[in-house]
Design a protein around this motif. Structure first.
Motif, mmCIF file in Angstrom:
data_model
loop_
_atom_site.group_PDB
_atom_site.id
_atom_site.type_symbol
_atom_site.label_atom_id
_atom_site.label_comp_id
_atom_site.label_asym_id
_atom_site.label_seq_id
_atom_site.Cartn_x
_atom_site.Cartn_y
_atom_site.Cartn_z
ATOM 1 N N THR A 285 0.392 -1.220 0.205
ATOM 2 C CA THR A 285 0.000 0.012 -0.516
ATOM 3 C C THR A 285 1.171 0.999 -0.157
ATOM 4 N N GLY A 286 1.927 0.808 -0.581
ATOM 5 C CA GLY A 286 2.611 1.778 -1.247
ATOM 6 C C GLY A 286 3.081 2.586 0.295
ATOM 7 N N GLN A 287 3.662 1.782 1.471
ATOM 8 C CA GLN A 287 4.360 1.678 3.049
ATOM 9 C C GLN A 287 5.525 2.147 2.954
ATOM 10 N N LYS A 288 6.611 2.215 2.285
ATOM 11 C CA LYS A 288 7.813 1.931 2.153
ATOM 12 C C LYS A 288 8.492 3.202 2.001
ATOM 13 N N CYS A 289 9.835 2.875 2.656
ATOM 14 C CA CYS A 289 10.492 4.513 1.979
ATOM 15 C C CYS A 289 11.319 4.534 0.660
ATOM 16 N N THR A 290 11.465 2.913 0.604
ATOM 17 C CA THR A 290 12.201 3.000 -0.839
ATOM 18 C C THR A 290 10.632 3.490 -2.048
ATOM 19 N N ALA A 291 9.448 3.331 -2.043
ATOM 20 C CA ALA A 291 8.623 3.101 -2.514
ATOM 21 C C ALA A 291 8.714 4.485 -3.491
ATOM 22 N N THR A 292 7.995 3.707 -5.501
ATOM 23 C CA THR A 292 8.203 5.044 -5.901
ATOM 24 C C THR A 292 7.063 5.557 -5.772
ATOM 25 N N SER A 293 7.317 6.703 -5.878
ATOM 26 C CA SER A 293 6.715 8.240 -5.932
ATOM 27 C C SER A 293 6.158 9.460 -7.053
ATOM 28 N N ARG A 294 7.268 9.524 -7.367
ATOM 29 C CA ARG A 294 7.560 10.465 -8.479
ATOM 30 C C ARG A 294 8.043 9.446 -10.066
ATOM 31 N N VAL A 295 7.363 10.069 -10.626
ATOM 32 C CA VAL A 295 7.676 8.981 -12.394
ATOM 33 C C VAL A 295 7.703 10.003 -13.489
ATOM 34 N N ILE A 296 9.050 10.016 -13.557
ATOM 35 C CA ILE A 296 9.086 11.004 -14.660
ATOM 36 C C ILE A 296 9.589 10.576 -16.183
ATOM 37 N N ILE A 297 8.513 10.783 -16.698
ATOM 38 C CA ILE A 297 8.429 10.358 -17.858
ATOM 39 C C ILE A 297 8.659 11.074 -19.363
ATOM 40 N N GLN A 298 9.893 10.758 -19.850
ATOM 41 C CA GLN A 298 10.171 11.584 -21.200
ATOM 42 C C GLN A 298 8.631 11.256 -22.551
ATOM 43 N N SER A 299 8.517 12.779 -22.780
ATOM 44 C CA SER A 299 7.273 13.022 -23.648
ATOM 45 C C SER A 299 6.914 12.549 -24.443
ATOM 46 N N GLY A 300 8.006 11.577 -25.604
ATOM 47 C CA GLY A 300 7.478 11.034 -26.470
ATOM 48 C C GLY A 300 6.702 9.863 -26.148
ATOM 49 N N ILE A 301 6.861 9.123 -24.956
ATOM 50 C CA ILE A 301 5.821 8.337 -25.184
ATOM 51 C C ILE A 301 5.306 8.235 -24.047
ATOM 52 N N TYR A 302 5.629 9.457 -22.966
ATOM 53 C CA TYR A 302 4.305 9.462 -22.428
ATOM 54 C C TYR A 302 2.538 9.124 -21.771
ATOM 55 N N ASP A 303 2.320 9.644 -23.207
ATOM 56 C CA ASP A 303 0.666 9.259 -23.104
ATOM 57 C C ASP A 303 0.011 7.627 -23.249
ATOM 58 N N ARG A 304 1.626 6.677 -23.800
ATOM 59 C CA ARG A 304 1.193 5.486 -24.354
ATOM 60 C C ARG A 304 1.321 4.640 -22.572
ATOM 61 N N PHE A 305 2.673 5.232 -22.319
ATOM 62 C CA PHE A 305 3.053 5.026 -20.789
ATOM 63 C C PHE A 305 2.041 5.139 -19.699
ATOM 64 N N LYS A 306 1.419 6.209 -19.719
ATOM 65 C CA LYS A 306 0.328 6.426 -19.018
ATOM 66 C C LYS A 306 -0.444 6.281 -19.032
ATOM 67 N N GLU A 307 -0.992 5.615 -20.001
ATOM 68 C CA GLU A 307 -2.347 4.193 -20.039
ATOM 69 C C GLU A 307 -2.337 3.284 -19.867
#
Length: 489
Positions: A285-307
Motif C-alpha cells: 500500500t505504498g508504505q515503504k521508504c523506497t516506494a516509487t513516488s514520482r514517475v518522470i516520463i519522456q514526452s515521446g512515450i508519455y501518453d502510451r505509458f500513462k495508459e
C-alpha cells in the motif's frame, strides 16, 4: 512466564523474563483491515521500565562480548531455524497488524530468516587487519570491538525484516540490545523475540520493551549506558533522536524518508517499466521508504505509458490482506489514512490532475478498515507538495520531460536521496543516471523498492545519517576500531 498472558496481552522481555510494565497500562493493537479484530494488547512502558531493560543489557554485555563470533553465531542459526518453523504464524501476525498481504509478509519473514543466517556466518569472518609498522620489530594490527549496549528503534512497515537487520549484526559483533518496536506491530516483534528466547540466548543479551516513542525511545536515546542508537522512521523523530544521542557523545544511525523517482526514457521497455512502477508504488500500500513516488516520463512515450499505468491500476484488487485474491491491503492506521487523504486533497488544491483513485472504496467489506484506492496524479510540477514530501501511501505523481538531463534535474530536486530507478536500453543514459543521481540505492531497469540483504542500504541527503545498514557495511556502525601496537620487551 509466557510471552502472552491469558488475556492475549504481550509482555516486555527483560533480563530473560517476560514481565508486565510497572505502569499497569496496555495499548490495544488492531487489524487495519477490520478494526474489530484485536490482534493483542502490548505494554505501555515507562522510563523506569526502560532503565531496567538497559540495566539488564549493561550487565550482560561483558560475558556476551567474551564469546567467540562462532559461539554467538550458533544462537542466530538456532533462532533462524525456529523462525522457519513458525514462518506461517509470524507472517500472519504481520499481516493482521500492518496490513500488507500475506504473500508479502511470508516473503519478509523468509528474508528475516536469511538475514539471521547471513550474520550467523559473519561470526567466522575477520575482524581486523595487520598493518605494516615503521618499526621492524613491532606487530601492528586492528581489531573491531562492540559498542556495548545498542538501542534499536524500529518502524511498523517492515515489522520483521528491519528489527532483524538491526539486531542480527548488533548481536554477532558482540553487542547487547534493547529494542523498542513500533506499537502498531509490537505483537509480531514479540514473537520474533520469543524465537531468540527459545534458541537459549543468555539473559540480558536481548531486551524487548514496548511503549510510546516520546517515553521509551527518548529514554533510550538519552540513557548514559546506551552506547549506540539505530533508528528507522520519520525525519522529525530521527533528528530528535540523533540530537539527543549527539549531546552525550553516543553513536547513532538514522534511516528516514524517501521521495523516490523512476525515470522512464523514450527507449524503455514500457511493459516492464509499467509493472515495476505499479509494484514499486502500490505493494505494501505504498508504505515503504523506497516506494516509487514520482514517475518522470519522456514526452515521446508519455501518453502510451500513462495508459499502461492506468490500465494496470484498474486491475488492482483491494481488501483484507489475508484473502488470497487481494493484491493491496489497507493503510496501516487511521492516522496514516488521514495523512494520505490530506496529501491527495493538497494535490488537487495545487492544480495537479487526479487521474484515478484517491478515494475510500465503498462497500460493506471496507467499512471497518482503513482502505484507499491507489492514486495517480498528472500535470504535476516539481515544486508541488505531492512532488516534494513523502506521502507513505499508494500515490504517484507523473511528471513529463523532454530530455534525460531535465529528468535528472527533477529527480534530484528534493531533500531526500534514498532510492532511484531508470528504465532505458541506452548504455550512455544508464551511466549518466548512475553518475548523476543523488541516491544511496540506484537501480537500472528495476523498481525503486527492494535491496538485497548482503548489500549496503542507506540514503543520501536527508534520507539518512549517512551510515549504511545490511551486508558487511553493518560492521562499521556496530563496532569500533581498536588499533594495537606490540613490541617485544
Amino acid at each position: 512466564m509466557s510471552v502472552i498472558t491469558e488475556k492475549n496481552t504481550f509482555l516486555n522481555f527483560l533480563d530473560g523474563k517476560w514481565v508486565a510494565s510497572q505502569s499497569g497500562d496496555m495499548v490495544k493493537v488492531t487489524n487495519p483491515a477490520d478494526v474489530r479484530d484485536i490482534v493483542g494488547y502490548v505494554q505501555n512502558s515507562t522510563a523506569e521500565d526502560t532503565d531496567r531493560a538497559v540495566a539488564a543489557a549493561h550487565k550482560a554485555k561483558t560475558s556476551w562480548r567474551k564469546l567467540t563470533g562462532a559461539e554467538r553465531g550458533r544462537y542466530l542459526y538456532k533462532a533462524a531455524d525456529i523462525m522457519e518453523r513458525r514462518l506461517e504464524e509470524i507472517a500472519a501476525s504481520a499481516t493482521r497488524e500492518m496490513g500488507k498481504t500475506l504473500p508479502e509478509a511470508k516473503g519478509e519473514t523468509a528474508r528475516g530468516i536469511a538475514i539471521l543466517r547471513y550474520y550467523a556466518g559473519e561470526g567466522m569472518r575477520k575482524t581486523g587487519d595487520v598493518i605494516p609498522s615503521t618499526d621492524k620489530d613491532a606487530l601492528m594490527f586492528t581489531d573491531r570491538v562492540p559498542l556495548g549496549v545498542v538501542g534499536v528503534i524500529t518502524p511498523w512497515n517492515f515489522p520483521i525484516a528491519i528489527p532483524l537487520w538491526k539486531m542480527a549484526p548488533a548481536l554477532i559483533y558482540g553487542n547487547t540490545i534493547v529494542i523498542k518496536p513500533a506499537t502498531e506491530t509490537a505483537v509480531t516483534c514479540a514473537k520474533i523475540i520469543s524465537c531468540f528466547e527459545e534458541a537459549g540466548l543468555p539473559p540480558g543479551v536481548m531486551n524487548f520493551i514496548t511503549g510510546r516513542g516520546a517515553v521509551v525511545g527518548q529514554r533510550l536515546a538519552a540513557h548514559e549506558n546506551v552506547n549506540g542508537i539505530t533508528f528507522t522512521g520519520s525525519n522529525q523523530t530521527g533528528k530528535m533522536i540523533g540530537q539527543t544521542a549527539l549531546k552525550r557523545g553516543a553513536k547513532y544511525q538514522l534511516e528516514m524518508g524517501g521521495k523516490n523517482p523512476v525515470i522512464v526514457a523514450d527507449d524503455a521497455d514500457l511493459e516492464a517499466a509499467a509493472e515495476a512502477v505499479i509494484t514499486g508504488a502500490f505493494l505494501s500500500t505504498g508504505q515503504k521508504c523506497t516506494a516509487t513516488s514520482r514517475v518522470i516520463i519522456q514526452s515521446g512515450i508519455y501518453d502510451r505509458f500513462k495508459e499502461k499505468l492506468l490500465q494496470r491500476t484498474k486491475e488492482i484488487t483491494i481488501g483484507d490482506s489475508l484473502q488470497e485474491d487481494v493484491w493491496m491491503g489497507p493503510i496501516s492506521s487511521k492516522n496514516q489514512l488521514d495523512n494520505c487523504l490530506s496529501y491527495i486533497e493538497k494535490g488537487r488544491q495545487e492544480g495537479a490532475s487526479l487521474l484515478i483513485g484517491g478515494e475510500k472504496p465503498e462497500g460493506e467489506k471496507y467499512q471497518n478498515g482503513y482502505f484507499i484506492e491507489p492514486a495517480i496524479f498528472e500535470n504535476v510540477k516539481t515544486g508541488m507538495t505531492i512532488a516534494q514530501e513523502e506521502i507513505f501511501g499508494p500515490v504517484i505523481a507523473l511528471l513529463k520531460v523532454d530530455t534525460l538531463k531535465e529528468a535528472l534535474d527533477i529527480a534530484n530536486d528534493v531533500k531526500y536521496g534514498l532510492s532511484a530507478s531508470i528504465f532505458t536500453e541506452n548504455i550512455g543514459s544508464m551511466l549518466s543516471f548512475i553518475d548523476d543521481i543523488e541516491a544511496g540505492l540506484v537501480r537500472v531497469n528495476a523498481e525503486s523498492a527492494g535491496v538485497e540483504l548482503q548489500a549496503p542500504f542507506g540514503g543520501m541527503k536527508q534520507s539518512s545519517s549517512h551510515s549504511r545498514e545490511q551486508g558487511e557495511a553493518a560492521k562499521d556502525f556496530f563496532t569500533a576500531i581498536k588499533t594495537v601496537f606490540i613490541k617485544p620487551s
